[in-house]
Design an enzyme around this catalytic site. Structure first.
Site, PDB file in Angstrom:
ATOM      1  N   HIS A  93      40.395  36.555  48.701  1.00  0.00           N
ATOM      2  CA  HIS A  93      41.605  35.741  48.772  1.00  0.00           C
ATOM      3  C   HIS A  93      41.505  34.762  49.931  1.00  0.00           C
ATOM      4  O   HIS A  93      41.012  35.087  51.014  1.00  0.00           O
ATOM      5  CB  HIS A  93      42.835  36.632  48.940  1.00  0.00           C
ATOM      6  N   HIS A  94      41.994  33.538  49.698  1.00  0.00           N
ATOM      7  CA  HIS A  94      41.933  32.502  50.732  1.00  0.00           C
ATOM      8  C   HIS A  94      42.741  32.890  51.962  1.00  0.00           C
ATOM      9  O   HIS A  94      42.475  32.424  53.076  1.00  0.00           O
ATOM     10  CB  HIS A  94      42.442  31.175  50.173  1.00  0.00           C
ATOM     11  N   ALA A  95      43.732  33.771  51.806  1.00  0.00           N
ATOM     12  CA  ALA A  95      44.505  34.216  52.964  1.00  0.00           C
ATOM     13  C   ALA A  95      43.640  34.991  53.950  1.00  0.00           C
ATOM     14  O   ALA A  95      43.947  35.039  55.146  1.00  0.00           O
ATOM     15  CB  ALA A  95      45.678  35.078  52.510  1.00  0.00           C
TER      16      ALA A  95
END
Length: 470
Positions: free
Chosen positions: A133-135
């Site tokens: 996930h980009h988070a």
């Protein structure tokens, strides 16, 4: 969780998946890798990849951004999956499998990553697809994690170690109190951020602009294309490799940056593709370029996002590749000056104040209504360029013959192009939605001719005028 990291969670909807993909092609001596062994190897090296231990814990009543917790052991059975390509196991078959992997979101109740082992690739090679996930990490952090588990990292081969978990899981009441406290403390920072933003905007309005260059304005200067509309959940994936030396040759001949060459390469391929289908807009396509805001020379960062975006053109309205490249060079240079005037940290500062509940509700409603059909997109394409390993990499003694990476697509922006260099080549990877762009491999195939056009073009650099002889 920082606001910029949390923003990637708020943007996620059933049709917008905010994960990135990292694909390593490995050449194991026996022609195969055991999935269970790979999962155990990975779990024993999580200290080298701390982002992969953390899961999301929301704050009650969305009082503040979620928090990261590492309170449970990572179970590889929840994260590791097996695939086998159908014969003949070419890159086309791998593209199809990766597209299916990209089409499903990550589960929120475990750490936000998956590992997919793909066997059956021609030449007895295997592919390892990591969906993260980009988070958790941007491209720079992901690259640092790769370096941290490679045998050639400065600290030597990663040392196996048992999992370490936090002995405290925050209770809802504790999270609510902490969220309120941090919200109040951040409110005191708001006047200062507002004053800095207004000052930067005034300086931007007063600065002298070049007469022949305009930085594109999101939405206002974005033309419409078939892939700039509402998404579905399906994804398509495609990649190709180009010689790094040839891109550097274009850079040197035209006196531009390597990133300018990458943008011109993408612009040339899109022009050729859209022109063949009578879909080329009269105005140039626009582009968002993620740029790192991290200070150079620091300790390699293994998690989080330190990025901003600059907006430039791809020069698709110009047939001459040299003129296109010079226009991109001028516009991108001006976009960098605009970003410096506004301050690279301004967006990051404002994202700290994004309200979790309303932000999530708005994005889900926007996606459900397919509202991206109703207005021009912020930009046409996202193009990233991340420097990868300069020397061949081995992981636990297994040679890595190639590595590819690509970021997410967004509502209204249905094409992402990510470039990662590996040793002597530039690996250009595209992600799209097949319901918007049904023949992604055909677009990828235009990258090689677009590079040939740039190699054959004559530099358009004004020569200095000769002084008259006395």
């Amino acid at each position: 969780m920082d606001g910029i990291d949390a923003g990637f969670l708020y943007m996620e909807t059933p049709s917008t998946h905010m994960h990135t993909l990292k694909i390593a092609v490995l050449d194991p001596p026996a022609g195969r890798i055991d999935l269970d062994d790979l999962g155990r190897w990975l779990v024993l090296r999580l200290d080298a990849m701390p982002a992969l231990r953390r899961r999301v814990q929301t704050v009650p009543w969305a009082l503040h951004h979620p928090v990261w917790v590492s309170d449970r052991p990572v179970d590889p059975r929840q994260h590791c999956f097996y695939h086998r390509l159908r014969d003949p196991g070419t890159m086309h078959e791998l593209h199809e499998v990766v597209g299916r992997i990209a089409s499903t979101p990550l589960l929120r109740d475990v750490p936000l990553w998956e590992l997919h082992l793909v066997e059956g690739l021609e030449g007895d090679k295997v592919a390892v697809v990591v969906k993260i996930h980009h988070a958790l990490a941007d491209g720079v952090a992901a690259n640092a994690m790769l370096g941290n588990v490679a045998d050639q990292n400065p600290l030597g081969s990663p040392k196996p170690s048992p999992q370490v978990v936090d002995d405290h899981t925050p209770r809802p009441r504790e999270l609510a109190v902490l969220g309120l406290r941090d919200g109040v403390l951040k409110a005191f920072a708001l006047p200062g951020l507002l004053l800095r933003t207004l000052g930067n905007l005034v300086r931007l309005a007063r600065r002298e602009r070049p007469a022949d260059t305009d930085v594109p304005r999101p939405i206002l200067d974005t033309p419409r294309t078939p892939f700039n509309t509402a998404l579905t959940s399906r994804r398509s994936f495609s990649t190709t490799s180009l010689p790094l030396a040839e891109l550097k040759q274009v850079r040197t001949a035209h006196g531009v940056t390597l990133n300018d060459v990458v943008l011109a390469l993408v612009g040339g391929a899109l022009r050729r593709y859209l022109l063949q289908r009578d879909q080329l807009p009269a105005r140039s396509l626009t582009c968002a370029v993620p740029v790192s805001t991290e200070e150079a020379g620091g300790v390699p960062r293994l998690r989080g996002n330190l990025v901003s975006n600059l907006f430039t053109v791809l020069g698709t309205d110009q047939a001459d590749p040299a003129a296109r490249l010079q226009r991109i060079h001028r516009t991108t240079a001006e976009a960098k000056r605009v970003q410096q005037t506004l301050g690279a940290e301004m967006l990051r500062g404002w994202l700290e104040f994004s309200p979790p509940g309303p932000a999530t509700l708005v994005m889900r409603a926007y996606s459900r209504l397919r509202a991206a059909r109703w207005h021009p997109s912020p930009v046409n394409v996202v193009v990233s360029n991340v420097p990868g390993p300069r020397e061949p990499v081995t992981i636990d003694g297994v040679p890595m013959t190639d590595v590819f990476s690509v970021g997410p697509i967004l509502e209204g922006v249905g094409l992402n192009v990510t470039v990662w260099s590996y040793v002597d080549r530039m690996n250009v990877t595209l992600l799209s939605c097949p319901d918007l762009l049904p023949d992604l491999d055909a677009l990828t195939a235009e990258l090689r001719p677009a590079l040939d056009e740039l190699l054959a073009s004559r530099p358009r650099v004004p020569r200095p005028e000769r002084q008259p002889q006395p």
